[in-house]
Write an enzyme that holds these catalytic residues in place. Structure first.
Site, mmCIF file in Angstrom:
data_model
loop_
_atom_site.group_PDB
_atom_site.id
_atom_site.type_symbol
_atom_site.label_atom_id
_atom_site.label_comp_id
_atom_site.label_asym_id
_atom_site.label_seq_id
_atom_site.Cartn_x
_atom_site.Cartn_y
_atom_site.Cartn_z
ATOM 1 N N ASP A 102 0.834 -1.204 0.000
ATOM 2 C CA ASP A 102 0.000 0.000 0.000
ATOM 3 C C ASP A 102 0.873 1.259 0.000
ATOM 4 O O ASP A 102 1.656 1.476 0.926
ATOM 5 C CB ASP A 102 -0.873 -0.062 1.260
ATOM 6 C CG ASP A 102 -1.830 1.095 1.375
ATOM 7 O OD1 ASP A 102 -1.767 2.042 0.564
ATOM 8 O OD2 ASP A 102 -2.653 1.048 2.314
ATOM 9 N N ILE A 103 0.721 2.089 -1.012
ATOM 10 C CA ILE A 103 1.563 3.282 -1.158
ATOM 11 C C ILE A 103 1.385 4.257 0.009
ATOM 12 O O ILE A 103 2.297 5.025 0.321
ATOM 13 C CB ILE A 103 1.283 3.976 -2.516
ATOM 14 C CG1 ILE A 103 2.431 4.915 -2.915
ATOM 15 C CG2 ILE A 103 -0.057 4.708 -2.517
ATOM 16 C CD1 ILE A 103 2.370 5.380 -4.366
ATOM 17 N N ASN B 138 -8.004 12.034 -10.694
ATOM 18 C CA ASN B 138 -8.765 12.367 -11.905
ATOM 19 C C ASN B 138 -8.715 13.882 -12.096
ATOM 20 O O ASN B 138 -8.176 14.601 -11.261
ATOM 21 C CB ASN B 138 -10.202 11.831 -11.828
ATOM 22 C CG ASN B 138 -10.958 12.374 -10.642
ATOM 23 O OD1 ASN B 138 -10.846 13.558 -10.313
ATOM 24 N ND2 ASN B 138 -11.727 11.529 -9.980
ATOM 25 N N GLY C 194 -9.958 3.699 -5.981
ATOM 26 C CA GLY C 194 -8.614 3.110 -6.001
ATOM 27 C C GLY C 194 -7.617 3.804 -5.092
ATOM 28 O O GLY C 194 -7.904 4.129 -3.937
ATOM 29 N N ASP D 161 -6.457 6.748 -5.161
ATOM 30 C CA ASP D 161 -6.867 8.115 -4.802
ATOM 31 C C ASP D 161 -7.662 8.107 -3.482
ATOM 32 O O ASP D 161 -7.367 8.878 -2.555
ATOM 33 C CB ASP D 161 -7.731 8.666 -5.962
ATOM 34 C CG ASP D 161 -7.921 10.163 -5.922
ATOM 35 O OD1 ASP D 161 -7.497 10.799 -4.939
ATOM 36 O OD2 ASP D 161 -8.498 10.705 -6.879
ATOM 37 N N SER E 124 -3.012 4.683 -14.134
ATOM 38 C CA SER E 124 -3.959 4.315 -15.215
ATOM 39 C C SER E 124 -4.280 2.824 -15.314
ATOM 40 O O SER E 124 -5.107 2.446 -16.146
ATOM 41 C CB SER E 124 -3.499 4.791 -16.600
ATOM 42 O OG SER E 124 -3.730 6.176 -16.765
ATOM 43 N N THR E 125 -3.626 1.980 -14.525
ATOM 44 C CA THR E 125 -3.820 0.533 -14.732
ATOM 45 C C THR E 125 -4.956 -0.066 -13.910
ATOM 46 O O THR E 125 -5.200 -1.265 -13.951
ATOM 47 C CB THR E 125 -2.536 -0.269 -14.424
ATOM 48 O OG1 THR E 125 -2.266 -0.167 -13.020
ATOM 49 C CG2 THR E 125 -1.358 0.253 -15.220
ATOM 50 N N VAL F 86 -8.894 1.455 -12.589
ATOM 51 C CA VAL F 86 -10.180 1.820 -13.193
ATOM 52 C C VAL F 86 -9.999 2.333 -14.628
ATOM 53 O O VAL F 86 -10.859 2.093 -15.479
ATOM 54 C CB VAL F 86 -10.858 2.910 -12.328
ATOM 55 C CG1 VAL F 86 -12.159 3.385 -12.948
ATOM 56 C CG2 VAL F 86 -11.114 2.380 -10.930
HETATM 57 P P1 ADP Z 1 -6.473 4.760 -12.370
HETATM 58 O O1 ADP Z 1 -7.818 5.427 -12.316
HETATM 59 O O2 ADP Z 1 -5.360 5.716 -12.781
HETATM 60 O O3 ADP Z 1 -6.486 3.494 -13.155
HETATM 61 P P2 ADP Z 1 -6.548 3.291 -9.833
HETATM 62 O O4 ADP Z 1 -6.428 3.868 -8.473
HETATM 63 O O5 ADP Z 1 -7.856 2.679 -10.203
HETATM 64 O O6 ADP Z 1 -6.132 4.458 -10.843
HETATM 65 O O7 ADP Z 1 -5.411 2.218 -10.054
HETATM 66 C C1 ADP Z 1 -4.064 2.513 -10.295
HETATM 67 C C2 ADP Z 1 -3.192 1.411 -9.727
HETATM 68 O O8 ADP Z 1 -3.061 1.580 -8.321
HETATM 69 C C3 ADP Z 1 -3.737 -0.008 -9.934
HETATM 70 O O9 ADP Z 1 -2.658 -0.838 -10.361
HETATM 71 C C4 ADP Z 1 -4.199 -0.403 -8.547
HETATM 72 O O10 ADP Z 1 -4.070 -1.812 -8.343
HETATM 73 C C5 ADP Z 1 -3.216 0.334 -7.676
HETATM 74 N N1 ADP Z 1 -3.635 0.629 -6.286
HETATM 75 C C6 ADP Z 1 -4.883 0.717 -5.765
HETATM 76 N N2 ADP Z 1 -4.819 1.029 -4.453
HETATM 77 C C7 ADP Z 1 -3.500 1.153 -4.143
HETATM 78 C C8 ADP Z 1 -2.767 1.444 -2.957
HETATM 79 N N3 ADP Z 1 -3.384 1.692 -1.787
HETATM 80 N N4 ADP Z 1 -1.409 1.470 -3.022
HETATM 81 C C9 ADP Z 1 -0.760 1.237 -4.179
HETATM 82 N N5 ADP Z 1 -1.388 0.952 -5.343
HETATM 83 C C10 ADP Z 1 -2.741 0.902 -5.318
#
Ligand code: ADP
Length: 172
Positions: free
Chosen positions: A11-12, A25, A33, A35, A118-119, A121
């Site tokens: 988790d970032i 966005n 996600g 965000d 972007s990978t 949603v």
């Molecule tokens: P986007 O709308 O740019 O596709 P998302 O948030 O839906 O953004 O996904 C972008 C990436 O972040 C995906 O690979 C997703 O698996 C990953 N992701 C989602 N939550 C976390 C998190 N808490 N920490 C790191 N990566 C995450």
């Protein structure tokens, strides 16, 4: 070069780096996600600062403080929504990495972590996105000595495998 690029699975929002990048966005007013995970940990002051930024164009990047996150800053970038691969998606995704790194440099940030923009949603194919992410980061680091470390945050083991393979191909 390879010692300036790290891979991390998880988790970032837990990372104690100078800046984490948010896959936001164009409104910068919150989404799903990564965000929503970032806003949930940073707290309401992050959204208040984002409201003052007037949104962000696709491919661009803007910086805020990190508030209750362990990271000092958040760099918000807006990835392209995947359509058909012929609608400027590659170039816009490359711009996200380049502009985020430029904003980091301009703010004296020395450690930065990226999610896979972007990978989620937005539906960008993972391998193709990873190629672009790794290429742009390496290109930037080759021209910039101020940024000490870039971490790619992989949200799953399978993402980690893709990143390690492509990073290996690019740095050997
Ligand atoms: P986007 O709308 O740019 O596709 P998302 O948030 O839906 O953004 O996904 C972008 C990436 O972040 C995906 O690979 C997703 O698996 C990953 N992701 C989602 N939550 C976390 C998190 N808490 N920490 C790191 N990566 C995450």
């Amino acid at each position: 070069m390879r010692e300036r690029v790290d891979l991390y699975i998880g988790d970032i929002t837990t990372l104690q780096v100078d800046a984490i990048v948010n896959a936001a966005n164009t409104t910068l007013l919150g989404g799903g996600g990564v965000d929503s995970a970032i806003h949930a940990v940073a707290g309401p002051e992050l959204l208040a600062e984002c409201r003052k930024l007037g949104g962000c164009e696709t491919g661009d990047a803007k910086i805020t403080r990190g508030y209750d996150l362990p990271a000092n800053h958040v760099i918000h970038t807006v990835g392209p929504i995947w359509r058909d691969g012929r609608s400027d998606e590659d170039e816009l995704l490359a711009s996200c990495y380049r502009n985020s790194l430029s904003v980091a440099h301009a703010n004296n940030i020395d450690t930065i972590a990226f999610p896979a923009i972007s990978t989620g949603v937005y539906g960008f194919p993972k391998e193709r996105a990873t190629e672009i992410a790794v290429r742009e980061v390496i290109r930037f680091l080759n021209q910039d000595n101020a940024i000490v470390k870039v971490t790619f945050v992989c949200f799953s083991e399978s993402d980690f495998e893709v990143y390690s393979r492509i990073l290996g191909e690019r740095t050997t």
